[in-house]
Motif scaffolding. Structure first.
Motif, PDB file in Angstrom:
ATOM      1  N   UNK A   1      13.022  12.061  -3.647  1.00  0.00           N
ATOM      2  CA  UNK A   1      11.718  11.638  -4.516  1.00  0.00           C
ATOM      3  C   UNK A   1      11.013  10.607  -4.403  1.00  0.00           C
ATOM      4  N   UNK A   2      11.367   9.793  -3.102  1.00  0.00           N
ATOM      5  CA  UNK A   2      10.606   8.745  -2.755  1.00  0.00           C
ATOM      6  C   UNK A   2       9.296   9.154  -2.227  1.00  0.00           C
ATOM      7  N   UNK A   3       8.282   8.160  -2.467  1.00  0.00           N
ATOM      8  CA  UNK A   3       7.007   8.447  -1.787  1.00  0.00           C
ATOM      9  C   UNK A   3       6.201   7.062  -1.441  1.00  0.00           C
ATOM     10  N   UNK A   4       5.313   7.209  -0.694  1.00  0.00           N
ATOM     11  CA  UNK A   4       4.566   6.114  -0.325  1.00  0.00           C
ATOM     12  C   UNK A   4       3.012   6.091  -0.349  1.00  0.00           C
ATOM     13  N   UNK A   5       2.593   6.675  -1.470  1.00  0.00           N
ATOM     14  CA  UNK A   5       1.312   6.769  -1.879  1.00  0.00           C
ATOM     15  C   UNK A   5       0.507   5.693  -2.208  1.00  0.00           C
ATOM     16  N   UNK A   6       1.497   4.858  -3.175  1.00  0.00           N
ATOM     17  CA  UNK A   6       0.753   3.754  -4.001  1.00  0.00           C
ATOM     18  C   UNK A   6       1.603   2.605  -3.288  1.00  0.00           C
ATOM     19  N   UNK A   7       1.007   1.493  -3.132  1.00  0.00           N
ATOM     20  CA  UNK A   7       1.806   0.121  -2.591  1.00  0.00           C
ATOM     21  C   UNK A   7       3.172   0.112  -2.979  1.00  0.00           C
ATOM     22  N   UNK A   8       3.407  -0.028  -4.341  1.00  0.00           N
ATOM     23  CA  UNK A   8       4.893  -0.122  -5.066  1.00  0.00           C
ATOM     24  C   UNK A   8       5.676   0.837  -4.379  1.00  0.00           C
ATOM     25  N   UNK A   9       5.170   2.132  -4.353  1.00  0.00           N
ATOM     26  CA  UNK A   9       5.968   3.125  -3.869  1.00  0.00           C
ATOM     27  C   UNK A   9       6.376   3.019  -2.271  1.00  0.00           C
ATOM     28  N   UNK A  10       5.329   2.570  -1.696  1.00  0.00           N
ATOM     29  CA  UNK A  10       5.415   2.355  -0.178  1.00  0.00           C
ATOM     30  C   UNK A  10       6.714   1.172   0.106  1.00  0.00           C
ATOM     31  N   UNK A  11       6.539   0.079  -0.913  1.00  0.00           N
ATOM     32  CA  UNK A  11       7.291  -1.041  -0.602  1.00  0.00           C
ATOM     33  C   UNK A  11       8.741  -0.486  -1.077  1.00  0.00           C
ATOM     34  N   UNK A  12       9.002  -0.032  -1.865  1.00  0.00           N
ATOM     35  CA  UNK A  12      10.249   0.555  -2.403  1.00  0.00           C
ATOM     36  C   UNK A  12      10.812   1.669  -1.327  1.00  0.00           C
ATOM     37  N   UNK A  13      10.204   2.484  -0.831  1.00  0.00           N
ATOM     38  CA  UNK A  13      10.555   3.632   0.180  1.00  0.00           C
ATOM     39  C   UNK A  13      10.866   2.972   1.670  1.00  0.00           C
ATOM     40  N   UNK A  14      10.048   2.134   2.171  1.00  0.00           N
ATOM     41  CA  UNK A  14      10.356   1.410   3.389  1.00  0.00           C
ATOM     42  C   UNK A  14      11.282   0.440   3.270  1.00  0.00           C
ATOM     43  N   UNK A  15      11.411  -0.218   2.139  1.00  0.00           N
ATOM     44  CA  UNK A  15      12.746  -1.098   1.873  1.00  0.00           C
ATOM     45  C   UNK A  15      13.739  -0.354   1.887  1.00  0.00           C
ATOM     46  N   UNK A  16      13.886   0.530   1.083  1.00  0.00           N
ATOM     47  CA  UNK A  16      15.064   1.557   1.209  1.00  0.00           C
ATOM     48  C   UNK A  16      15.562   1.860   2.652  1.00  0.00           C
ATOM     49  N   UNK A  17      14.282   2.651   3.454  1.00  0.00           N
ATOM     50  CA  UNK A  17      14.520   2.919   4.606  1.00  0.00           C
ATOM     51  C   UNK A  17      15.047   1.853   5.630  1.00  0.00           C
ATOM     52  N   UNK A  18      14.488   0.800   5.539  1.00  0.00           N
ATOM     53  CA  UNK A  18      14.997  -0.378   6.440  1.00  0.00           C
ATOM     54  C   UNK A  18      16.216  -0.702   6.290  1.00  0.00           C
ATOM     55  N   UNK A  19      16.815  -0.696   4.989  1.00  0.00           N
ATOM     56  CA  UNK A  19      18.262  -1.146   4.433  1.00  0.00           C
ATOM     57  C   UNK A  19      19.189  -0.181   5.021  1.00  0.00           C
ATOM     58  N   UNK A  20      18.880   1.179   5.083  1.00  0.00           N
ATOM     59  CA  UNK A  20      19.611   2.278   5.486  1.00  0.00           C
ATOM     60  C   UNK A  20      19.687   2.266   7.124  1.00  0.00           C
ATOM     61  N   UNK A  21      18.807   2.036   7.708  1.00  0.00           N
ATOM     62  CA  UNK A  21      18.559   2.100   9.174  1.00  0.00           C
ATOM     63  C   UNK A  21      19.664   0.961   9.666  1.00  0.00           C
ATOM     64  N   UNK A  22      19.321  -0.350   9.071  1.00  0.00           N
ATOM     65  CA  UNK A  22      20.113  -1.518   9.308  1.00  0.00           C
ATOM     66  C   UNK A  22      21.469  -1.324   9.214  1.00  0.00           C
ATOM     67  N   UNK A  23      21.791  -0.688   8.133  1.00  0.00           N
ATOM     68  CA  UNK A  23      23.385  -0.320   7.927  1.00  0.00           C
ATOM     69  C   UNK A  23      23.829   0.538   8.892  1.00  0.00           C
ATOM     70  N   UNK A  24      23.019   1.703   8.988  1.00  0.00           N
ATOM     71  CA  UNK A  24      23.496   2.690  10.032  1.00  0.00           C
ATOM     72  C   UNK A  24      23.638   2.120  11.303  1.00  0.00           C
ATOM     73  N   UNK A  25      22.701   1.178  11.875  1.00  0.00           N
ATOM     74  CA  UNK A  25      23.221   0.553  13.084  1.00  0.00           C
ATOM     75  C   UNK A  25      24.309  -0.281  13.110  1.00  0.00           C
ATOM     76  N   UNK A  26      24.581  -0.912  12.063  1.00  0.00           N
ATOM     77  CA  UNK A  26      25.860  -1.744  12.080  1.00  0.00           C
ATOM     78  C   UNK A  26      27.177  -1.064  12.003  1.00  0.00           C
ATOM     79  N   UNK A  27      27.103   0.449  11.949  1.00  0.00           N
ATOM     80  CA  UNK A  27      28.203   1.246  12.033  1.00  0.00           C
ATOM     81  C   UNK A  27      28.298   1.721  13.459  1.00  0.00           C
ATOM     82  N   UNK A  28      27.467   1.472  14.167  1.00  0.00           N
ATOM     83  CA  UNK A  28      27.612   2.053  15.533  1.00  0.00           C
ATOM     84  C   UNK A  28      28.201   0.980  16.496  1.00  0.00           C
TER      85      UNK A  28
END
Length: 155
Positions: A128-155
């Motif tokens: 349900x995440x989207x990035x059409x609006x600035x607030x949505x973009x910030x929320x989605x990409x912030x979550x994406x960045x957190x997930x990828x950082x956490x993922x890299x820390x597991x490797x």
């Protein structure tokens, strides 16, 4: 968690790695462990056809997401008292390794890193995440960045 990877792209891809980042993302987002996800890797021609048909946009794109059930992650600040929403078919994430390779080269990282990022991005769209609006973009990409950082820390 059932993650089905189908590689129809003609490009050799680390399918085990994509399944692992998908599983990690769904777990971090507290999605029910019996949920199902499909990841399809396609060539540029197929991605172009999908992009034009479903998005009305010309040419290939890097990732498309086709949600099946209306599943949403629970509030991220709470404890994991239950296993999230009921199990179901989340949907399909479609990736194009050729487009990902071009983007990876421009970004200065590996194609696998790009595909993992796109897989996470697609999963967030399914949730349900989207990035059409600035607030949505910030929320989605912030979550994406957190997930990828956490993922890299597991490797």
């Amino acid at each position: 968690m059932s993650i089905d990877i189908a590689n129809e792209s003609g490009v050799d891809v680390d399918e085990v790695g994509l399944a692992a980042v998908g599983r990690f993302t769904l777990d971090q987002m507290r999605i029910h462990p019996l949920a199902e996800l499909s990841v399809l890797l396609v060539d540029e021609q197929t991605m172009t056809e999908l992009h034009e048909r479903w998005m009305g946009e010309p040419g290939p794109t890097d990732v498309l997401a086709f949600p099946m059930d209306e599943l949403r992650p629970p509030h991220l600040g709470g404890h994991r008292d239950d296993q999230g929403p009921e199990p179901g078919l989340l949907g399909d994430v479609v990736l194009c390794p050729q487009v990902a390779a071009e983007q990876a080269e421009k970004a200065g990282h590996s194609t696998q890193d790009e595909l993992e990022m796109l897989c996470v991005h697609g999963i967030l769209h399914l949730l349900g995440y989207d990035h059409a609006e600035p607030e949505e973009h910030a929320a989605m990409f912030g979550t994406q960045d957190q997930l990828l950082k956490a993922w890299k820390n597991t490797l």
